[in-house]
Design a protein around this motif. Structure first.
Motif, PDB file in Angstrom:
ATOM      1  N   LYS A 162       0.784  -1.119   0.020  1.00 30.80           N
ATOM      2  CA  LYS A 162       0.110   0.114  -0.052  1.00 30.80           C
ATOM      3  C   LYS A 162       0.699   1.169  -0.034  1.00 30.80           C
ATOM      4  O   LYS A 162       0.370   2.311  -0.569  1.00 30.80           O
TER       5      LYS A 162
ATOM      6  N   ASP B 113      -5.811   7.538   4.941  1.00 33.09           N
ATOM      7  CA  ASP B 113      -6.797   8.034   3.727  1.00 33.09           C
ATOM      8  C   ASP B 113      -6.524   7.060   2.538  1.00 33.09           C
ATOM      9  O   ASP B 113      -5.813   7.444   1.850  1.00 33.09           O
ATOM     10  N   ASN B 114      -7.334   6.167   2.213  1.00 31.91           N
ATOM     11  CA  ASN B 114      -7.139   5.661   1.181  1.00 31.91           C
ATOM     12  C   ASN B 114      -7.629   6.148  -0.329  1.00 31.91           C
ATOM     13  O   ASN B 114      -6.987   5.848  -1.204  1.00 31.91           O
ATOM     14  N   ASP B 115      -8.361   7.189   0.007  1.00 32.40           N
ATOM     15  CA  ASP B 115      -8.485   8.334  -1.428  1.00 32.40           C
ATOM     16  C   ASP B 115      -7.053   8.873  -1.669  1.00 32.40           C
ATOM     17  O   ASP B 115      -7.065   9.179  -3.150  1.00 32.40           O
ATOM     18  N   LEU B 116      -6.470   9.282  -0.633  1.00 38.45           N
ATOM     19  CA  LEU B 116      -5.296  10.128  -0.996  1.00 38.45           C
ATOM     20  C   LEU B 116      -4.182   8.945  -1.691  1.00 38.45           C
ATOM     21  O   LEU B 116      -3.395   9.224  -2.558  1.00 38.45           O
ATOM     22  N   GLN B 117      -4.115   7.619  -1.019  1.00 44.02           N
ATOM     23  CA  GLN B 117      -3.525   6.695  -1.632  1.00 44.02           C
ATOM     24  C   GLN B 117      -3.715   6.686  -3.312  1.00 44.02           C
ATOM     25  O   GLN B 117      -2.945   6.441  -4.026  1.00 44.02           O
ATOM     26  N   SER B 118      -4.934   6.591  -3.414  1.00 43.17           N
ATOM     27  CA  SER B 118      -5.266   6.171  -4.929  1.00 43.17           C
ATOM     28  C   SER B 118      -4.932   7.656  -5.813  1.00 43.17           C
ATOM     29  O   SER B 118      -4.539   7.215  -7.167  1.00 43.17           O
ATOM     30  N   VAL B 119      -5.201   8.643  -5.226  1.00 44.25           N
ATOM     31  CA  VAL B 119      -4.861  10.029  -5.986  1.00 44.25           C
ATOM     32  C   VAL B 119      -3.105   9.838  -6.260  1.00 44.25           C
ATOM     33  O   VAL B 119      -2.755  10.190  -7.441  1.00 44.25           O
TER      34      VAL B 119
ATOM     35  N   ARG C 166      -2.199   7.305  -8.955  1.00 50.37           N
ATOM     36  CA  ARG C 166      -2.686   7.687 -10.200  1.00 50.37           C
ATOM     37  C   ARG C 166      -1.832   8.729 -10.605  1.00 50.37           C
ATOM     38  O   ARG C 166      -1.374   8.821 -11.880  1.00 50.37           O
TER      39      ARG C 166
END
Length: 351
Positions: free
Chosen positions: A250, A314-320, A323
């Motif tokens: 992760k 923050d899973n959203d921050l990981q995705s950002v 990307r």
């Protein structure tokens, strides 16, 4: 064209990986290529294409440095090499000294932050580096370190990533922070362990996994045991599937005190694993803090712990971050990097 690459060894390490990849690619393109390792450490971790001739200098000239220097000078001239590419500071200084006055062009390549050298090594480099035909570094910050004369002949070329990073399948992300690097003081894994210890209770499912080998293994193991982290911090050694290990994690962490440019960090960005790094050379050129990764101060365990907490929560921050890092990956493709090296070698030989 005959190109001679020169390094110390082909044991596991970032510089060794890059020089072996370049040698293989130039051989694949039809050039005559040879690799000279100045020492006789033969546990060659990186494999060369069968078209690349591999020579261990100590096998021929022995351990005496002067004999090796004189052998290298004679061999390079007699082999009618068009260009020599020497990786790492101690190696390129040795090569430049050996080839003084021969008119064989040498491209030297710095693989770590030159400001970390001691006074005597800096003096030797100051004398010899101006005799290089060109000098290659990995970051603009390192280029700006040199005086105006050397800076004029210095080129920034990033490291290529293993092409495998672009074809890995999707993988389920494990609850772990991964790091890859030799277990040396430079990499400061001790601080990383201390930072993880500060947040471990908040993230009980997470592990810290540090791939690599080195002389600090026993000290790190003792520190892990002292903190009671035997099941939370793992030192599995080397892996021939390290890219898969990075992609299935992760978070990637680089805790170094200094770097040239971390290959493992670039690979992490190219496979879409969010990166946290200390502010070593090159990271601020690739990581826009808070936009595609997080940067922390050197030797700041508390700051690194805060970064771990910010990203793990923050899973959203990981995705950002993943990307945005992936969007940069094309600049590290093998064809792009080899093309830049080929253009430089051609210009040096023509001159």
């Amino acid at each position: 064209m005959m190109i001679t690459f020169i390094t110390s060894t082909l044991t596991s390490g970032g510089a060794e990986r890059v020089i072996s990849l370049l040698a293989n690619e130039f051989a694949r393109k039809g050039h005559a290529v040879q690799m000279i390792c100045l020492t006789n450490l033969k546990s060659d971790y990186y494999k060369l294409d069968e078209r690349v001739s591999l020579i261990h200098a100590e096998d021929i000239a022995g351990h005496n440095l002067l004999k090796r220097l004189l052998w290298l000078r004679k061999y390079i001239v007699e082999s009618r090499t068009d260009c020599v590419v020497a990786f790492m500071e101690a190696v390129y200084e040795f090569v430049l000294m050996a080839l003084l006055g021969t008119k064989v062009p040498v491209i030297s390549s710095e693989r770590k932050d030159p400001s970390t050298l001691g006074p005597s090594r800096k003096f030797l480099r100051w004398i010899l580096l101006p005799t290089a035909a060109a000098h290659v570094v990995q970051t603009k910050k390192i280029k700006d370190y040199y005086n105006s004369y050397v800076k004029k002949k210095t080129y920034v070329i990033y490291n290529p990533v293993n092409e495998k990073v672009f074809s890995l399948p999707e993988m389920e992300k494990k609850d772990r922070i991964i790091s890859v690097g030799r277990l040396y003081e430079q990499k400061n894994q001790m601080m990383m362990i201390d930072a993880f210890n500060l947040i471990k209770d908040k993230y009980p499912s997470f592990q810290l996994v540090i791939f690599g080998e080195g002389h600090l293994r026993s000290q790190l193991e003792e520190h892990i045991q002292k903190l009671g982290l035997e099941n939370r911090v793992l030192l599995p050694g080397r892996s021939d599937k390290v890219l898969e290990e990075i992609k299935s994690s992760k978070v990637f962490c680089l805790s170094s005190n200094y770097e040239g440019m971390s290959n493992a960090m670039i690979e992490a960005m190219c496979v879409g694993t969010p990166v946290i790094s200390t502010k070593v050379s090159g990271t601020d050129e690739l990581i826009d803090n808070g936009r595609n990764g997080l940067l922390v101060e050197l030797r700041d365990a508390d700051g690194l712990a805060r970064a771990f907490d910010q990203l793990l929560s923050d899973n959203d921050l990981q995705s950002v971050f993943a990307r945005r890092s992936l969007s940069m990956s094309s600049k590290f493709k093998m064809d792009t990097i080899v093309g830049e090296w080929e253009k430089l070698i051609d210009s040096v030989v023509e001159r």
